[in-house]
Design a protein around this motif. Structure first.
Motif, PDB file in Angstrom:
ATOM      1  N   ILE A  91       0.837  -1.207   0.000  1.00  0.00           N
ATOM      2  CA  ILE A  91       0.000   0.000   0.000  1.00  0.00           C
ATOM      3  C   ILE A  91       0.867   1.250   0.000  1.00  0.00           C
ATOM      4  N   ILE A  92       1.924   1.242   0.803  1.00  0.00           N
ATOM      5  CA  ILE A  92       2.817   2.397   0.867  1.00  0.00           C
ATOM      6  C   ILE A  92       3.515   2.618  -0.480  1.00  0.00           C
ATOM      7  N   ILE A  93       3.938   1.523  -1.122  1.00  0.00           N
ATOM      8  CA  ILE A  93       4.560   1.647  -2.453  1.00  0.00           C
ATOM      9  C   ILE A  93       3.556   2.212  -3.456  1.00  0.00           C
ATOM     10  N   LEU A  94       2.290   1.789  -3.364  1.00  0.00           N
ATOM     11  CA  LEU A  94       1.260   2.330  -4.250  1.00  0.00           C
ATOM     12  C   LEU A  94       1.078   3.827  -4.016  1.00  0.00           C
ATOM     13  N   TYR A  95       1.094   4.253  -2.739  1.00  0.00           N
ATOM     14  CA  TYR A  95       1.027   5.684  -2.431  1.00  0.00           C
ATOM     15  C   TYR A  95       2.200   6.420  -3.083  1.00  0.00           C
ATOM     16  N   GLY A  96       3.403   5.852  -2.906  1.00  0.00           N
ATOM     17  CA  GLY A  96       4.592   6.462  -3.492  1.00  0.00           C
ATOM     18  C   GLY A  96       4.506   6.521  -5.007  1.00  0.00           C
ATOM     19  N   GLY A  97       3.993   5.437  -5.621  1.00  0.00           N
ATOM     20  CA  GLY A  97       3.826   5.405  -7.070  1.00  0.00           C
ATOM     21  C   GLY A  97       2.842   6.449  -7.553  1.00  0.00           C
ATOM     22  N   LYS A  98       1.770   6.638  -6.792  1.00  0.00           N
ATOM     23  CA  LYS A  98       0.779   7.665  -7.139  1.00  0.00           C
ATOM     24  C   LYS A  98       1.409   9.056  -7.071  1.00  0.00           C
ATOM     25  N   LEU A  99       2.203   9.291  -6.030  1.00  0.00           N
ATOM     26  CA  LEU A  99       2.890  10.588  -5.916  1.00  0.00           C
ATOM     27  C   LEU A  99       3.841  10.805  -7.092  1.00  0.00           C
ATOM     28  N   PHE A 100       4.582   9.746  -7.470  1.00  0.00           N
ATOM     29  CA  PHE A 100       5.524   9.869  -8.587  1.00  0.00           C
ATOM     30  C   PHE A 100       4.773  10.112  -9.898  1.00  0.00           C
ATOM     31  N   TRP A 101       3.637   9.447 -10.079  1.00  0.00           N
ATOM     32  CA  TRP A 101       2.834   9.665 -11.276  1.00  0.00           C
ATOM     33  C   TRP A 101       2.321  11.105 -11.325  1.00  0.00           C
ATOM     34  N   ASN A 102       1.925  11.627 -10.151  1.00  0.00           N
ATOM     35  CA  ASN A 102       1.498  13.033 -10.086  1.00  0.00           C
ATOM     36  C   ASN A 102       2.639  13.973 -10.468  1.00  0.00           C
ATOM     37  N   PHE A 103       3.857  13.600 -10.055  1.00  0.00           N
ATOM     38  CA  PHE A 103       5.048  14.385 -10.414  1.00  0.00           C
ATOM     39  C   PHE A 103       5.235  14.383 -11.932  1.00  0.00           C
ATOM     40  N   ILE A 104       5.154  13.211 -12.572  1.00  0.00           N
ATOM     41  CA  ILE A 104       5.306  13.102 -14.019  1.00  0.00           C
ATOM     42  C   ILE A 104       4.241  13.911 -14.741  1.00  0.00           C
ATOM     43  N   THR A 105       2.990  13.773 -14.254  1.00  0.00           N
ATOM     44  CA  THR A 105       1.873  14.488 -14.876  1.00  0.00           C
ATOM     45  C   THR A 105       2.068  16.003 -14.798  1.00  0.00           C
ATOM     46  N   LEU A 106       2.481  16.469 -13.616  1.00  0.00           N
ATOM     47  CA  LEU A 106       2.689  17.905 -13.418  1.00  0.00           C
ATOM     48  C   LEU A 106       3.879  18.397 -14.252  1.00  0.00           C
ATOM     49  N   LEU A 107       4.902  17.561 -14.351  1.00  0.00           N
ATOM     50  CA  LEU A 107       6.101  17.940 -15.103  1.00  0.00           C
ATOM     51  C   LEU A 107       5.798  18.080 -16.596  1.00  0.00           C
ATOM     52  N   LEU A 108       4.927  17.217 -17.105  1.00  0.00           N
ATOM     53  CA  LEU A 108       4.616  17.214 -18.536  1.00  0.00           C
ATOM     54  C   LEU A 108       3.463  18.161 -18.898  1.00  0.00           C
ATOM     55  N   ALA A 109       2.816  18.672 -17.860  1.00  0.00           N
ATOM     56  CA  ALA A 109       1.658  19.539 -18.118  1.00  0.00           C
ATOM     57  C   ALA A 109       2.071  20.863 -18.759  1.00  0.00           C
TER      58      ALA A 109
END
Length: 205
Positions: A187-205
Protein backbone atom coordinates in the motif's frame (compact mmCIF):
# COMPACT_ATOMS: atom_id res chain seq x y z
CA UNK A 1 -17.89 25.04 22.61
CA UNK A 2 -19.68 24.63 19.30
CA UNK A 3 -16.57 25.71 17.36
CA UNK A 4 -14.42 23.30 19.39
CA UNK A 5 -16.75 20.38 18.60
CA UNK A 6 -16.72 21.33 14.93
CA UNK A 7 -12.92 21.24 15.01
CA UNK A 8 -12.94 17.92 16.87
CA UNK A 9 -15.25 16.22 14.36
CA UNK A 10 -13.39 17.76 11.42
CA UNK A 11 -10.10 16.49 12.90
CA UNK A 12 -11.44 12.93 13.15
CA UNK A 13 -12.69 13.10 9.56
CA UNK A 14 -9.27 14.44 8.53
CA UNK A 15 -7.27 11.65 10.25
CA UNK A 16 -9.53 8.59 10.19
CA UNK A 17 -9.27 7.49 6.53
CA UNK A 18 -6.54 4.88 6.03
CA UNK A 19 -3.42 6.67 4.86
CA UNK A 20 0.33 6.71 5.32
CA UNK A 21 0.18 8.17 8.85
CA UNK A 22 -2.26 5.49 10.06
CA UNK A 23 -0.22 2.72 8.43
CA UNK A 24 2.95 4.10 10.02
CA UNK A 25 1.39 4.13 13.52
CA UNK A 26 -0.14 0.65 13.06
CA UNK A 27 3.14 -0.86 11.88
CA UNK A 28 5.02 0.76 14.75
CA UNK A 29 2.50 -0.58 17.29
CA UNK A 30 2.82 -4.09 15.84
CA UNK A 31 6.60 -4.22 15.60
CA UNK A 32 7.91 -1.97 18.38
CA UNK A 33 7.57 -1.95 22.14
CA UNK A 34 4.52 -0.18 23.56
CA UNK A 35 6.65 2.69 24.85
CA UNK A 36 8.32 3.21 21.47
CA UNK A 37 5.06 2.90 19.56
CA UNK A 38 3.47 5.58 21.77
CA UNK A 39 6.47 7.82 21.16
CA UNK A 40 6.01 7.24 17.42
CA UNK A 41 2.32 8.18 17.72
CA UNK A 42 3.26 11.39 19.58
CA UNK A 43 5.79 12.32 16.88
CA UNK A 44 3.16 11.69 14.18
CA UNK A 45 0.71 13.87 16.15
CA UNK A 46 3.20 16.75 16.29
CA UNK A 47 3.75 16.70 12.53
CA UNK A 48 0.05 16.07 11.79
CA UNK A 49 -1.08 19.00 13.94
CA UNK A 50 1.57 21.27 12.41
CA UNK A 51 0.31 20.29 8.95
CA UNK A 52 -3.30 20.93 9.99
CA UNK A 53 -2.28 24.41 11.22
CA UNK A 54 -0.46 25.07 7.95
CA UNK A 55 -3.43 23.87 5.88
CA UNK A 56 -5.84 25.94 7.94
CA UNK A 57 -3.79 29.08 7.38
CA UNK A 58 -3.16 28.50 3.67
CA UNK A 59 0.03 26.60 2.77
CA UNK A 60 -1.91 24.79 0.05
CA UNK A 61 -2.42 28.11 -1.72
CA UNK A 62 1.36 28.69 -1.65
CA UNK A 63 2.00 25.26 -3.18
CA UNK A 64 -0.53 25.91 -5.93
CA UNK A 65 1.16 29.24 -6.68
CA UNK A 66 4.71 27.85 -6.91
CA UNK A 67 4.68 24.84 -9.22
CA UNK A 68 8.40 24.17 -8.69
CA UNK A 69 7.75 23.62 -4.98
CA UNK A 70 5.11 21.01 -5.79
CA UNK A 71 7.52 19.27 -8.18
CA UNK A 72 10.31 19.07 -5.59
CA UNK A 73 8.06 17.75 -2.84
CA UNK A 74 6.38 15.27 -5.19
CA UNK A 75 9.67 13.86 -6.50
CA UNK A 76 11.50 13.61 -3.18
CA UNK A 77 8.41 12.48 -1.29
CA UNK A 78 7.48 9.76 -3.80
CA UNK A 79 10.99 8.28 -3.83
CA UNK A 80 11.28 8.24 -0.03
CA UNK A 81 7.79 6.75 0.43
CA UNK A 82 8.55 4.00 -2.13
CA UNK A 83 11.83 3.29 -0.31
CA UNK A 84 9.94 2.97 2.99
CA UNK A 85 7.51 0.51 1.40
CA UNK A 86 10.33 -1.59 -0.06
CA UNK A 87 11.99 -1.73 3.37
CA UNK A 88 8.75 -3.08 4.83
CA UNK A 89 8.54 -5.75 2.14
CA UNK A 90 12.14 -6.79 2.81
CA UNK A 91 11.78 -6.90 6.59
CA UNK A 92 11.89 -10.37 8.10
CA UNK A 93 9.83 -11.00 11.23
CA UNK A 94 10.48 -14.14 13.21
CA UNK A 95 9.38 -13.03 16.68
CA UNK A 96 7.04 -10.20 17.61
CA UNK A 97 7.90 -10.00 21.28
CA UNK A 98 9.15 -6.65 22.57
CA UNK A 99 12.56 -8.20 23.26
CA UNK A 100 12.98 -9.50 19.74
CA UNK A 101 11.86 -6.48 17.72
CA UNK A 102 14.42 -4.10 16.29
CA UNK A 103 13.77 -0.64 17.66
CA UNK A 104 13.95 2.24 15.21
CA UNK A 105 16.31 5.00 16.24
CA UNK A 106 14.73 8.27 17.35
CA UNK A 107 16.22 10.07 14.34
CA UNK A 108 14.80 7.51 11.91
CA UNK A 109 11.39 7.66 13.57
CA UNK A 110 11.30 11.47 13.40
CA UNK A 111 12.57 11.66 9.82
CA UNK A 112 10.18 8.92 8.62
CA UNK A 113 7.22 10.56 10.37
CA UNK A 114 8.14 13.91 8.82
CA UNK A 115 8.20 12.38 5.34
CA UNK A 116 4.91 10.54 5.92
CA UNK A 117 3.12 13.74 6.93
CA UNK A 118 4.85 16.59 5.10
CA UNK A 119 6.06 15.00 1.84
CA UNK A 120 2.57 14.22 0.59
CA UNK A 121 1.50 17.23 -1.50
CA UNK A 122 -1.92 15.69 -2.15
CA UNK A 123 -2.56 15.56 1.61
CA UNK A 124 -1.44 19.18 1.93
CA UNK A 125 -3.74 20.35 -0.86
CA UNK A 126 -6.69 18.20 0.30
CA UNK A 127 -6.18 19.37 3.88
CA UNK A 128 -6.02 22.97 2.72
CA UNK A 129 -9.27 22.58 0.79
CA UNK A 130 -10.99 20.93 3.75
CA UNK A 131 -9.66 23.09 6.59
CA UNK A 132 -9.09 26.23 4.54
CA UNK A 133 -12.65 26.17 3.22
CA UNK A 134 -13.91 25.79 6.78
CA UNK A 135 -11.82 28.75 7.90
CA UNK A 136 -13.67 31.02 5.48
CA UNK A 137 -17.01 30.15 7.10
CA UNK A 138 -15.82 30.82 10.67
CA UNK A 139 -15.57 34.13 12.47
CA UNK A 140 -11.94 35.10 13.13
CA UNK A 141 -12.29 34.92 16.93
CA UNK A 142 -13.21 31.21 16.66
CA UNK A 143 -10.09 30.16 14.71
CA UNK A 144 -7.96 29.22 17.77
CA UNK A 145 -10.87 27.25 19.30
CA UNK A 146 -11.58 25.39 16.07
CA UNK A 147 -7.96 24.48 15.32
CA UNK A 148 -7.50 23.38 18.96
CA UNK A 149 -10.32 20.90 18.40
CA UNK A 150 -8.59 19.63 15.27
CA UNK A 151 -5.32 19.18 17.21
CA UNK A 152 -6.97 17.32 20.09
CA UNK A 153 -8.76 15.04 17.61
CA UNK A 154 -5.39 14.15 16.07
CA UNK A 155 -3.91 13.37 19.48
CA UNK A 156 -6.86 11.21 20.53
CA UNK A 157 -6.97 9.33 17.23
CA UNK A 158 -3.32 8.35 16.93
CA UNK A 159 -2.78 7.58 20.63
CA UNK A 160 -5.90 5.38 20.78
CA UNK A 161 -4.89 3.66 17.53
CA UNK A 162 -1.43 2.93 18.91
CA UNK A 163 -2.73 1.66 22.28
CA UNK A 164 -5.41 -0.60 20.74
CA UNK A 165 -3.05 -2.17 18.18
CA UNK A 166 -0.32 -2.61 20.82
CA UNK A 167 -2.76 -4.24 23.22
CA UNK A 168 -3.87 -6.88 20.72
CA UNK A 169 -0.62 -7.45 18.85
CA UNK A 170 0.11 -10.56 20.95
CA UNK A 171 -2.82 -12.19 19.18
CA UNK A 172 -0.73 -12.17 16.01
CA UNK A 173 1.99 -14.70 15.30
CA UNK A 174 5.06 -13.97 13.19
CA UNK A 175 3.39 -15.22 10.00
CA UNK A 176 0.40 -12.91 10.43
CA UNK A 177 2.68 -9.98 11.21
CA UNK A 178 4.70 -10.74 8.07
CA UNK A 179 1.49 -10.65 6.00
CA UNK A 180 0.52 -7.32 7.59
CA UNK A 181 3.98 -5.95 6.77
CA UNK A 182 3.61 -7.10 3.17
CA UNK A 183 0.16 -5.54 2.83
CA UNK A 184 1.30 -2.26 4.41
CA UNK A 185 4.44 -2.28 2.27
CA UNK A 186 2.47 -2.74 -0.96
CA UNK A 187 0.00 0.00 0.00
CA UNK A 188 2.82 2.40 0.87
CA UNK A 189 4.56 1.65 -2.45
CA UNK A 190 1.26 2.33 -4.25
CA UNK A 191 1.03 5.68 -2.43
CA UNK A 192 4.59 6.46 -3.49
CA UNK A 193 3.83 5.40 -7.07
CA UNK A 194 0.78 7.67 -7.14
CA UNK A 195 2.89 10.59 -5.92
CA UNK A 196 5.52 9.87 -8.59
CA UNK A 197 2.83 9.67 -11.28
CA UNK A 198 1.50 13.03 -10.09
CA UNK A 199 5.05 14.38 -10.41
CA UNK A 200 5.31 13.10 -14.02
CA UNK A 201 1.87 14.49 -14.88
CA UNK A 202 2.69 17.90 -13.42
CA UNK A 203 6.10 17.94 -15.10
CA UNK A 204 4.62 17.21 -18.54
CA UNK A 205 1.66 19.54 -18.12
Amino acid sequence: MNFFLQGLTMGIAYDAPIGLANLFVINSALTQSRRKSLLTAIIIIIFDVSLAFACFFGIGAIMKKFEWLQLIILLVGSLIVIYMGINLLRSQTTDISAEATTEMTLFKTISSAFVVIWFNPQAIIDGSMMLGAFQVTLPSYSHPIFIAGVGIASALWFILLSIIVSKFKDKFNAKVLRIINLVCGFIIILYGGKLFWNFITLLLA
